[in-house]
Design a protein around this motif. Structure first.
Motif, PDB file in Angstrom:
ATOM      1  N   SER A 254      31.976  40.726  25.947  1.00 26.78           N
ATOM      2  CA  SER A 254      31.787  40.630  27.115  1.00 26.78           C
ATOM      3  C   SER A 254      32.363  39.836  28.160  1.00 26.78           C
ATOM      4  CB  SER A 254      30.155  40.834  27.080  1.00 26.78           C
ATOM      5  OG  SER A 254      29.289  41.794  26.641  1.00 26.78           O
TER       6      SER A 254
ATOM      7  N   PHE B  86      33.130  41.278  31.960  1.00 24.63           N
ATOM      8  CA  PHE B  86      32.768  40.848  33.453  1.00 24.63           C
ATOM      9  C   PHE B  86      34.067  40.106  34.271  1.00 24.63           C
ATOM     10  CE2 PHE B  86      28.861  39.445  31.177  1.00 24.63           C
ATOM     11  CZ  PHE B  86      28.076  40.725  31.048  1.00 24.63           C
TER      12      PHE B  86
ATOM     13  N   ARG C 287      34.227  41.246  38.140  1.00 22.41           N
ATOM     14  CA  ARG C 287      34.877  40.648  39.502  1.00 22.41           C
ATOM     15  C   ARG C 287      36.220  40.790  40.364  1.00 22.41           C
ATOM     16  NH1 ARG C 287      35.312  35.675  37.547  1.00 22.41           N
ATOM     17  NH2 ARG C 287      35.664  34.868  40.107  1.00 22.41           N
TER      18      ARG C 287
ATOM     19  N   ILE D 135      21.424  39.371  38.362  1.00 20.63           N
ATOM     20  CA  ILE D 135      21.337  39.821  36.726  1.00 20.63           C
ATOM     21  C   ILE D 135      20.427  39.734  35.960  1.00 20.63           C
ATOM     22  CG2 ILE D 135      22.757  39.987  35.335  1.00 20.63           C
ATOM     23  CD1 ILE D 135      25.178  38.664  35.770  1.00 20.63           C
TER      24      ILE D 135
ATOM     25  N   ILE E 174      23.958  44.621  36.965  1.00 17.23           N
ATOM     26  CA  ILE E 174      24.569  43.740  37.382  1.00 17.23           C
ATOM     27  C   ILE E 174      25.205  44.350  39.503  1.00 17.23           C
ATOM     28  CG2 ILE E 174      26.293  42.345  37.632  1.00 17.23           C
ATOM     29  CD1 ILE E 174      26.670  43.003  34.510  1.00 17.23           C
TER      30      ILE E 174
ATOM     31  N   TYR F 262      25.470  48.301  32.453  1.00 19.10           N
ATOM     32  CA  TYR F 262      26.899  47.856  31.430  1.00 19.10           C
ATOM     33  C   TYR F 262      26.357  47.963  30.342  1.00 19.10           C
ATOM     34  CZ  TYR F 262      28.951  44.657  28.305  1.00 19.10           C
ATOM     35  OH  TYR F 262      29.881  44.165  27.957  1.00 19.10           O
TER      36      TYR F 262
ATOM     37  N   SER G 124      32.512  34.115  35.263  1.00 17.54           N
ATOM     38  CA  SER G 124      32.089  34.839  34.821  1.00 17.54           C
ATOM     39  C   SER G 124      31.785  34.074  33.365  1.00 17.54           C
ATOM     40  CB  SER G 124      33.599  35.036  34.001  1.00 17.54           C
ATOM     41  OG  SER G 124      34.805  35.907  35.071  1.00 17.54           O
TER      42      SER G 124
ATOM     43  N   MET H  49      27.798  34.156  34.464  1.00 19.76           N
ATOM     44  CA  MET H  49      27.859  35.730  34.337  1.00 19.76           C
ATOM     45  C   MET H  49      26.676  35.504  32.199  1.00 19.76           C
ATOM     46  SD  MET H  49      30.252  38.646  36.273  1.00 19.76           S
ATOM     47  CE  MET H  49      29.406  40.205  36.035  1.00 19.76           C
TER      48      MET H  49
END
Ligand SMILES: NC(=O)c1ccc[n+]([C@@H]2O[C@H](COP(=O)([O-])OP(=O)(O)OC[C@H]3O[C@@H](n4cnc5c(N)ncnc54)[C@H](O)[C@@H]3O)[C@@H](O)[C@H]2O)c1
Length: 359
Positions: A179, A183, A187, A197, A219, A229, A314, A317
């Protein structure tokens, strides 16, 4: 023409791609290899006719180089980063930079303090399809992106001999290993940072992974884009299904394959219009693009791409997803002016998660 002298650290599955990419690049050459496994280090050193060691610091003590490519598992990289900084080697480290946000942040700070460039291996940014998608959103034909559906559904047999085994036993293998790419792409392509999130991670009953192979997240990005997602390494069909659809003000863009298959349609178009993409070789073209960006920076002074500092966003996230799931909360990142009711702000840098990689 001067050639960039490189060390390759970590001689496992992913190193095969790097060896091929470096061998094809006349402006760079390997001058030494490292692996913690002495037999593997010796075998590759002998095969390539290069000095080898079981530790980067041992190699830097006897061989000069300009840069290092770190292809080790993300856990326990501190000695490698320290050794690279001490020897003044520019660093290209595979994703994820570390297995926690605080550790990754400490590496970024260490490289910064030493004046060393630190790039992270986000190869999917360099695919023609990624560049074309970014261009589609920039050229205003479709209008601004508003919401997206990102689905990556794969049966990943982690016991195959040609792939790494540590994800079988680590915490959140899908999230930290896979992931993280998705992510980063969101971005990069939407050109915005995440704000909120909410998420759920779990492990299907048939999963071969010790920890959660499924990730579901909602998100919200700072430009208003909302993404739904779903990512899994335990899809129950032996295939890799990929779909990234974005609905924009005037139509949609759909990427239907991890490496290509991009089309778009305005609202009343009878059929989607395919986007012609440059030819590419999966895994090689993208790593080559990444490596060329690294070379352009280190050898020619071009701006650093995929910096460690950028990568922290990232990783935040990733961390937010695991915390959101564990606490059943919505996590706020990159705090907007006022916290919303029911929205719990989290200082992700202060979270001390359990060690992720047990392998
Ligand atoms: N960007 C991509 O598309 C992509 C694809 C696959 C893997 N990766 C990343 O590459 C990295 C390595 O993955 P892999 O599949 O090659 O794993 P792997 O387990 O197959 O290989 C890792 C190698 O590193 C060695 N190693 C471990 N600790 C070391 C240390 N301290 N010093 C020196 N060597 C050490 C191991 O002995 C092993 O040979 C991971 O960060 C992974 O996420 C990226």
């Amino acid at each position: 023409m001067t050639t960039l002298r490189l060390f390759l650290v970590g001689l496992g599955a992913r190193s095969r791609v790097w060896r091929q990419v470096i061998a094809a690049e006349p402006r760079a050459r390997l001058v030494g290899v490292v692996d913690a496994d002495p037999d593997r280090a010796a075998a590759v050193g002998a095969e390539l006719g290069l000095p080898y060691a079981t530790d980067l610091a041992l190699l830097t003590a006897r061989v000069d180089a300009d840069a290092v490519i770190l292809v080790t598992p993300p856990s326990g990289r501190a000695p490698q980063i320290k050794a690279a900084c001490a020897a003044r080697l520019a660093i290209l480290a595979e994703k994820p930079l570390a297995d926690s946000v605080p550790e990754a942040a400490s590496f970024v700070a260490m490289a910064d303090a030493a004046g060393i460039s630190l790039m992270v291996g986000l190869n999917f940014r360099y695919l023609a399809v990624t560049q074309a998608l970014k261009t589609l959103f920039a050229d205003d034909r479709l209008g601004p992106p508003a919401f997206g559906l990102f689905a990556y559904e794969r049966w990943r047999d982690g016991r195959q001999p040609h792939i790494n085994r540590y994800p079988l036993t680590m915490q959140h293998p899908m999230l930290w290993e896979q992931s993280i790419h998705h992510f980063d792409l969101m971005r990069y392509v939407y050109g915005a940072e995440p704000l909120r999130i909410s998420a759920r991670t779990w492990n299907p009953p048939w999963s071969m992974y010790a920890h959660d192979a499924n990730v579901a997240a909602l998100i919200t990005f700072a430009n208003g884009v909302e993404v739904t997602y779903q990512g899994t390494w335990a899809a129950n069909r032996n295939s890799l299904d990929f779909k990234w659809r974005t609905d924009c003000a005037r139509g949609i863009a759909v990427q239907a394959d991890m490496f290509g298959d991009l089309s778009f349609a305005l609202r009343d178009d009878p059929a989607p219009t395919p986007v012609t993409l440059a030819r590419h070789e999966p895994w090689i073209s993208d790593a080559t693009g990444l490596f060329e960006a690294f070379l352009a920076h280190v050898s020619d002074g071009a701006p650093l791409q995929c910096s460690g500092a950028d990568h922290l966003q990232s990783l935040r996230m990733v961390e937010a997803v695991s915390v959101a799931s564990a606490k059943s909360q919505t996590i706020t990142l990159n705090t907007p002016p006022a916290a919303e009711p029911g929205c719990h702000r989290l200082q992700i840098d202060q979270v001390q998660p359990e060690r992720r990689n047990k392998g």
